[in-house]
Design a protein around this motif. Structure first.
Motif, PDB file in Angstrom:
ATOM      1  N   ARG A 166       0.825  -1.213   0.000  1.00  0.00           N
ATOM      2  CA  ARG A 166       0.000   0.000   0.000  1.00  0.00           C
ATOM      3  C   ARG A 166       0.855   1.257   0.000  1.00  0.00           C
ATOM      4  NH1 ARG A 166      -3.276   0.483   4.530  1.00  0.00           N
ATOM      5  NH2 ARG A 166      -4.260   2.196   3.430  1.00  0.00           N
ATOM      6  N   THR A 167       1.932   1.281   0.795  1.00  0.00           N
ATOM      7  CA  THR A 167       2.828   2.438   0.806  1.00  0.00           C
ATOM      8  C   THR A 167       4.255   1.918   0.835  1.00  0.00           C
ATOM      9  OG1 THR A 167       3.177   2.635   3.187  1.00  0.00           O
ATOM     10  CG2 THR A 167       1.167   3.626   2.316  1.00  0.00           C
ATOM     11  N   HIS A 168       5.209   2.827   0.665  1.00  0.00           N
ATOM     12  CA  HIS A 168       6.617   2.443   0.727  1.00  0.00           C
ATOM     13  C   HIS A 168       6.939   1.665   1.994  1.00  0.00           C
ATOM     14  CE1 HIS A 168       8.646   4.370  -2.647  1.00  0.00           C
ATOM     15  NE2 HIS A 168       7.749   5.334  -2.563  1.00  0.00           N
ATOM     16  N   ALA A 169       6.325   2.069   3.118  1.00  0.00           N
ATOM     17  CA  ALA A 169       6.716   1.494   4.400  1.00  0.00           C
ATOM     18  C   ALA A 169       5.833   0.314   4.804  1.00  0.00           C
ATOM     19  CB  ALA A 169       6.684   2.575   5.483  1.00  0.00           C
ATOM     20  N   SER A 170       4.876  -0.075   3.939  1.00  0.00           N
ATOM     21  CA  SER A 170       3.964  -1.165   4.307  1.00  0.00           C
ATOM     22  C   SER A 170       4.600  -2.526   4.081  1.00  0.00           C
ATOM     23  CB  SER A 170       2.692  -1.106   3.459  1.00  0.00           C
ATOM     24  OG  SER A 170       2.041   0.117   3.620  1.00  0.00           O
ATOM     25  N   PHE A 171       4.069  -3.521   4.794  1.00  0.00           N
ATOM     26  CA  PHE A 171       4.397  -4.903   4.478  1.00  0.00           C
ATOM     27  C   PHE A 171       3.868  -5.225   3.089  1.00  0.00           C
ATOM     28  CE2 PHE A 171       4.778  -5.231   9.074  1.00  0.00           C
ATOM     29  CZ  PHE A 171       5.805  -6.144   9.220  1.00  0.00           C
ATOM     30  N   GLY A 190       7.972   1.703  16.486  1.00  0.00           N
ATOM     31  CA  GLY A 190       8.790   1.647  15.271  1.00  0.00           C
ATOM     32  C   GLY A 190       8.114   2.077  13.990  1.00  0.00           C
ATOM     33  N   VAL A 191       6.872   2.557  14.071  1.00  0.00           N
ATOM     34  CA  VAL A 191       6.169   2.913  12.843  1.00  0.00           C
ATOM     35  C   VAL A 191       6.370   4.387  12.471  1.00  0.00           C
ATOM     36  CG1 VAL A 191       3.906   3.078  11.728  1.00  0.00           C
ATOM     37  CG2 VAL A 191       4.456   1.103  13.149  1.00  0.00           C
ATOM     38  N   CYS A 192       6.277   5.284  13.451  1.00  0.00           N
ATOM     39  CA  CYS A 192       6.169   6.711  13.085  1.00  0.00           C
ATOM     40  C   CYS A 192       7.514   7.396  12.902  1.00  0.00           C
ATOM     41  CB  CYS A 192       5.334   7.457  14.108  1.00  0.00           C
ATOM     42  SG  CYS A 192       6.190   7.855  15.643  1.00  0.00           S
ATOM     43  N   SER A 241       9.484   8.373   3.513  1.00  0.00           N
ATOM     44  CA  SER A 241       8.414   7.465   3.924  1.00  0.00           C
ATOM     45  C   SER A 241       8.831   6.630   5.133  1.00  0.00           C
ATOM     46  CB  SER A 241       7.976   6.572   2.769  1.00  0.00           C
ATOM     47  OG  SER A 241       9.020   5.723   2.397  1.00  0.00           O
ATOM     48  N   SER A 242      10.067   6.811   5.608  1.00  0.00           N
ATOM     49  CA  SER A 242      10.484   6.171   6.861  1.00  0.00           C
ATOM     50  C   SER A 242       9.689   6.709   8.038  1.00  0.00           C
ATOM     51  CB  SER A 242      11.963   6.451   7.138  1.00  0.00           C
ATOM     52  OG  SER A 242      12.763   6.053   6.053  1.00  0.00           O
ATOM     53  N   ASN A 243       9.283   7.975   7.945  1.00  0.00           N
ATOM     54  CA  ASN A 243       8.644   8.635   9.082  1.00  0.00           C
ATOM     55  C   ASN A 243       7.251   9.115   8.706  1.00  0.00           C
ATOM     56  OD1 ASN A 243      11.221   8.279  10.075  1.00  0.00           O
ATOM     57  ND2 ASN A 243      11.352  10.310  11.000  1.00  0.00           N
ATOM     58  N   LEU A 244       6.426   9.367   9.718  1.00  0.00           N
ATOM     59  CA  LEU A 244       5.070   9.851   9.473  1.00  0.00           C
ATOM     60  C   LEU A 244       4.893  11.256  10.029  1.00  0.00           C
ATOM     61  CD1 LEU A 244       2.962   6.707  10.458  1.00  0.00           C
ATOM     62  CD2 LEU A 244       3.462   7.547   8.162  1.00  0.00           C
ATOM     63  N   TYR A 291       4.128  17.105   4.118  1.00  0.00           N
ATOM     64  CA  TYR A 291       5.274  16.557   3.386  1.00  0.00           C
ATOM     65  C   TYR A 291       5.843  17.491   2.325  1.00  0.00           C
ATOM     66  CZ  TYR A 291       3.961  12.203   5.641  1.00  0.00           C
ATOM     67  OH  TYR A 291       3.662  11.246   6.571  1.00  0.00           O
ATOM     68  N   VAL A 292       5.004  18.375   1.778  1.00  0.00           N
ATOM     69  CA  VAL A 292       5.511  19.262   0.729  1.00  0.00           C
ATOM     70  C   VAL A 292       6.579  20.190   1.318  1.00  0.00           C
ATOM     71  CG1 VAL A 292       4.893  21.125  -0.860  1.00  0.00           C
ATOM     72  CG2 VAL A 292       3.437  19.104  -0.672  1.00  0.00           C
TER      73      VAL A 292
END
Lengths: 274, 161
Positions: A185-190, B42-44, B132-135, B141-142
């Motif tokens: 779904r996104t770059h960071a998704s499984f 580890g997601v954001c 896309s490593s971070n949220l 984002y722009v």
């Protein structure tokens, strides 16, 4: 949540590491990008965490007659180099799909094999390449074929006291075509589904194909019947035939199956185009 | 367990429980609350710090693993009374933050990447993959992309030591 209490060991040799693992309730910490998460969730409550990051030699990538050997501390990002060797080329093609840069700099190839998440790209790669997982415990060492290694969702043939010391990726004949395709779904998704293709091409015909998929079941799968159906097909037709053959076997009435058919085609397209 | 490490140029020796996460020790023991904890799993990426120069989720590292390392947090990027780091200044000038919660993580992610390889911004797809490593839940984002381009320009022109 925060991790439950545990004892911590940071051995510097493999012998010390497997001794530490011999005690009940010990777990291996390599990259930690999955284990620390499970500690935080308290999905795992080990008595002891054995951090192997200081063990000499485990970060090595070695080549011998059998193929490429990746040690327990080889990080995902360290496989991005590529090169003429088909195994190296496949690894480099897959790296950008594994998590994202900070995780790739830390997480390990062998850790992914040991964690055995159903969507993990490396597990499909290991299966497609007929990898051999080499584990060691205080009692000795053994090698397990990838086809016998993955037993289910985050379940493997590893015993709790065993360290995945290295994984052997057997050499491919020079000129073997390799390709990879994934939908997420996104770059960071499984991965929702990912397919690895390895094809031996002679005189415009595909002599032999190996196809492995992640995300279709609780473990990576080889698409053996499709592999058989594709033997002897012309290079120009192989991707199209793969789409049809996968669809015949998996159907097209689920999202996963439809993805698998398309991704098998794309993986082969990329393989034979390269 | 005794942990010895250097954080933002200051040497520390701390007695920490093995189960404690690096981010919690930075915030609670050292008072470095500039590094934020968003999701805690580890997601954001808001807890991103540099460990020996490499961007790392400090919520996915045990503090005991930092023994012998050099950690940089957002609070060590600029001297107390000195100019902002090029990434910080670029965030300020490009309005690359709204609520600011994710900012320490994005700043450290970019500082780590651009100090090594400022050319990464020339490849828009590679920059997207990095970011896309971070949220950023304000979805700013722009502005963050614009800041990355400006900071990379500054870092490229800066004479290397």
């Amino acid at each position: 949540m925060k991790p439950a209490p545990f004892a911590y060991a940071a051995p510097t040799t493999v012998a010390e590491a497997v001794d530490a693992l011999a005690e009940d309730g010990a777990v291996v910490l390599a990259g930690g990008q999955s284990l620390v998460l499970e500690l935080v969730y308290r999905d795992q409550r080990p008595r002891r965490v054995v951090d192997v990051n200081r063990v000499a030699g485990l970060a090595d990538q070695r080549e011998d007659d059998a193929g490429l050997l990746l040690g327990a501390l080889v990080r995902h990002a360290e496989l991005a180099g590529g090169g003429a060797d088909p195994v190296r080329r496949l690894l480099a093609e897959v790296v950008p799909y594994v998590a994202h840069p900070p995780i790739r700099a830390r997480g390990t190839f062998c850790g992914s094999i040991a964690w055995a998440h159903p969507a993990a790209e490396w597990n499909a790669v290991a299966l497609a390449l007929d990898a051999e997982v080499r584990v060691r415990s205080a009692a000795g060492h053994r090698a397990v074929a990838a086809s016998d290694w993955f037993l289910g969702d985050r379940r493997t043939a590893r015993r709790p006291d065993e360290l995945v010391e290295e994984v052997l990726l057997p050499r491919l004949a020079s000129g073997t075509a390799v390709g990879f395709a994934e939908h997420r779904r996104t770059h960071a998704s499984f991965a929702e589904v990912a397919v690895v293709a390895v094809a031996l091409v002679r005189d415009g015909l595909v002599q032999h194909v190996r196809l492995a998929a992640a995300g279709l079941a609780d473990r990576p799968l080889r698409l053996s019947e499709v592999e058989e159906a594709l033997a002897g097909v012309g290079v120009a037709e192989v991707a199209g035939r793969a789409r049809v053959e996968v669809a015949i076997r998996l159907g097209v009435d689920t999202h996963q199956a439809a993805l698998a058919a398309e991704l098998a085609g794309r993986a082969l397209d990329r393989a034979v185009a390269a | 367990m005794i942990v010895r490490f250097r954080v933002d140029g200051v040497d520390h020796e701390l007695d920490v429980e093995p189960r404690r996460l690096l981010v919690d020790v930075l915030r609670d023991d050292l008072g470095l609350t500039g590094t934020t904890v968003g999701c805690g799993h580890g997601v954001c990426g808001s807890c991103t710090v540099l460990v020996d120069g490499v961007a790392r989720r400090s919520c996915l590292a045990l503090a005991v693993q930092a023994d012998g390392t050099e950690v940089r947090t957002v609070q060590g990027l600029a001297p107390a009374d000195g100019p902002l780091h090029p990434v910080q200044r670029a965030f300020h000038e490009n309005h690359a933050l709204q609520c600011g919660f994710c900012t320490p993580g994005f700043v450290m992610l970019l500082a780590g990447a651009l100090e090594k390889e400022p050319e990464i911004v020339e490849d828009e797809e590679a920059l997207t993959a990095l970011l896309s490593s971070n949220l950023c839940r304000c979805t700013g984002y722009v502005g963050i992309r614009a800041a990355a381009h400006q900071a990379a320009q500054v870092l490229r022109e800066r004479p290397t030591a």
